[in-house]
Each structure stands twice: as structure tokens, then as C-alpha cells.
Enzyme design. Sequence first.
Site, mmCIF file in Angstrom:
data_model
loop_
_atom_site.group_PDB
_atom_site.id
_atom_site.type_symbol
_atom_site.label_atom_id
_atom_site.label_comp_id
_atom_site.label_asym_id
_atom_site.label_seq_id
_atom_site.Cartn_x
_atom_site.Cartn_y
_atom_site.Cartn_z
ATOM 1 N N ASN A 134 -16.127 -11.402 -12.090
ATOM 2 C CA ASN A 134 -16.304 -10.483 -13.210
ATOM 3 C C ASN A 134 -16.806 -9.132 -12.721
ATOM 4 O OD1 ASN A 134 -16.335 -10.455 -16.293
ATOM 5 N ND2 ASN A 134 -18.304 -9.524 -15.797
ATOM 6 N N GLU A 197 -11.663 -8.374 -13.560
ATOM 7 C CA GLU A 197 -11.351 -6.964 -13.842
ATOM 8 C C GLU A 197 -10.992 -6.175 -12.586
ATOM 9 O OE1 GLU A 197 -14.030 -8.542 -15.076
ATOM 10 O OE2 GLU A 197 -13.872 -8.443 -17.266
ATOM 11 N N ASP A 248 -28.811 5.741 -24.658
ATOM 12 C CA ASP A 248 -27.472 5.228 -24.362
ATOM 13 C C ASP A 248 -26.410 6.025 -25.132
ATOM 14 O OD1 ASP A 248 -25.359 3.612 -23.501
ATOM 15 O OD2 ASP A 248 -26.536 1.788 -23.620
HETATM 16 MN MN MN Z 1 -15.194 -9.852 -17.866
#
Ligand code: MN
Length: 423
Positions: A134, A197, A248
Site C-alpha cells: 500500500n 498504488e 489541513d
Molecule cells: Mn490503498
Amino acid sequence: MAVREWLETFRDDVVTIDAPVSRELEVTRHLLANPRAPVHFRDLDGYEGVGGLWASRARIARAMTIPEEGLLDAVGESQRHPEDVRLVDHADFSANESTDFDLRDSPVPKFYPKDAGRYITAGVWVAEWEGKRNLSFHRILLLDARRGVARIVPRHLRTMHGQAQAAGQELKVAVCIGLDPWLLIGGGTSVEYGVDESRIASSLKRRTLGQPVECVKLKNGLTVPADAEYVLEGRLTGETHDEGPFVDAVLTYDRVRQEPVVEFERVYHRQDPIFHMILGGSDEHFNFMGMPREPVIRDGVSKVVPRVAGVRLTEGGCAWLHAVVAIEKHTDGDGKNAIMAAFASHTSLKHVTVVDADVNVWDDREVEWAVATRFQADRGLVVLTGVRGSSIDPSAGETTAKMGIDATRPLTAKPEMFLKATL
Ligand code: MN
């Protein structure tokens, strides 16, 4: 490619600051003053740093040698068809490797006065668990020489961490800083659990530049992009710590939460590395947060209407909460079906405006014109209550309300009543 090479590629856009700049707050002033430009800090408390490098989609497209209009297609295709990375033996960041380091002796900045401290914001995390890899972005607050606390949103890394903890283990992680745009897009992409990814990034690079992403194996066994400026190797522990406040995407201070502590064991960096930072709520942030969601929304809406002409997560909506979707309508219900499909494909979405294909989704004025001339609130408005929303919306509670605006023109009416006059 090294960050230094990108700065050379975009030298006409780059704002270079040779004078000493403090990594505490002063850095933010320069980034805010140059919101679309790469700002190259030559002396950030003795280190080199860059912010805003990918603040424009034009530069991202240029890096991939494609026209800006082709970006959404390229990202969408790579999400649908991931491809293997190429494993190589050498990475430039291996030039400097250390187990004796202090994270505080670094360019890591504090961005806003009430932030909890100094934050790594452009770090793409690599983790592997039970054969699945990931990539994801998680901000890290520095705690001391070797530890940080990271905001691990309840997505894939959180799942891996939870499973590792349940198995009595600490999840091995690597945080990569100073990555190429296809890898940053990969890091910002969240498809289903189990999809690696880095293979999306590799597909994107191969589609645009004809080459796969190159990765190397670290000492801890994780495979990471070879082009990084810095790589921090460590473990996500079972310990938690206060994380936040931190400014953020929504430009407000995100609240304090108990989040997992990450402990680093080894730091790698290139010779004369350039530290990449992403300012929260900046266009650069939006390009790796919202932009990878746009093809996902387009795919979702494409399943219910004949053609989607454009999708944009708007900057005013923090590139996360508000979308504009342009469709080619075939029946009068298509506008509302598009609204529902947009909400289903991006669960954080709060407001969506659906317009006809003759409206440019990138032009706020045109979108408002469509709402002004093609929308009636008693017929075109969809309101949903008690729905799951986004944790970054300070006005939402446990659930949120959602609003869809169908600003497409009715097919039963004469088109000339609704089309803009031309010369
Ligand atoms: Mn993922």
C-alpha cells in the site's frame, strides 16, 4: 527524477530564495506569497527544501509530457490498469544511510502558529502486509529524535496496522519524501484494499513516458521508489500519542486525536537532498488529494449517464468536499442520477453541481451561470441527511447532510431558451 532536476526543468517558474529562512512559520509566508510557483529554499535553517513544486496541473502534465486536458484520462486509465514496477539494484538515496540520526536536525517545518509542532507532509508511506503493498499519504508530527505520530485515517494503512497489531507484530513502514508526480498521484489514490498504488504510478509513468517506476529493496525488506530524495525506514508501533492540531486541507486547525506512533530506525537520503513539503490547503495539496479522485467520480457517474464531459473537485471546496460534474443528458432524470452516482463514488463529497456539457467545469463563473439560468430549487435540488461524510469538515457531526444541484437544462424546453447566444 531528482527534485533538483525538476527545479531545473521548471526554472522559469521557480522562485529561489537564497537568504536564510526559518523552518518555523517563516517558510509558510513564502509559500503563501507564491501559491502556484515552486519555492526553492536554499537555506532552510541550513537545509534545502521546496514547496509548491507541483502546485499547477500544467507542470504535472508537462512532467509527464502530456497535454493538461489529458491528465484525467491518463490517471483514470492507470487506476483501471495498474502495471508492475521494475526492481533495480541501485537508488541514489543509498548514498547516505544512517542509523544514528536525529529527526529534529532536519528541514522539517512548522507551518502554522498553533500546529502541534514540526510536520512531514509530503511523505508517501509504503507498507506491506500479507503480500499486499500500500502507498498512502499521512502527515507526521515529529516527537523526538527517532519518533513521530502520524494521522492514519481509517483506510488501508490503518487496516494493515490493525492486522499487524492483532498478530502481535509491528508493521514495517517506509516514508518516502521527494517523489515524482506519478508516485505522488499514486500516493493520493485510494482504490480498493489490496491494490498496490505503486503499480498505478508505474502504469501512469509507462503510459506517459514509456517507462515503468523503478523500485529498490530496503534493508527492512520493503520495496520503495528509487527516485526518492529521503527515505525513512521504521515501524508503526502499538503506542499512541496526541496528534494535532494541524492546519489541513480545509485551512482550519484539525482537532487533536490519539494516533499511532511511528519509530524510525534508519534514514537514507541523496547527496545534497532537497526536502519536499506540501502546505496544507495549497493547490499542491489539492493536486494529490482531490485530483486522483476526479477519474473515480467520472467512472462512477459514467455508469449511470451516457457521457461525462468533465469532473472537477473545486479549490473552494478544498478539492475534496465540492464537485462540479458536466454530463451529456439523454433523459430528464440523468441530472439527479449523476448526483447520486457522484455521492456514491466519492463518499466524502458534500455538495455536487451537475451541469450540461456546454458548461466549462473549470470556470466558476460559468458554473454559477448554469445554476442561475438552469436550476430551480423546488425541482432540481437533492438533499440527503444522516449520511457518512468527511472528517475534515468542521461543520459535520457524526453524519453529514449532502446537497446536489441539478443545473442541467430541461430537455422538454426549447434549447434556444437556455443556450448562450453566440456571434
Ligand atoms: Mn490503498
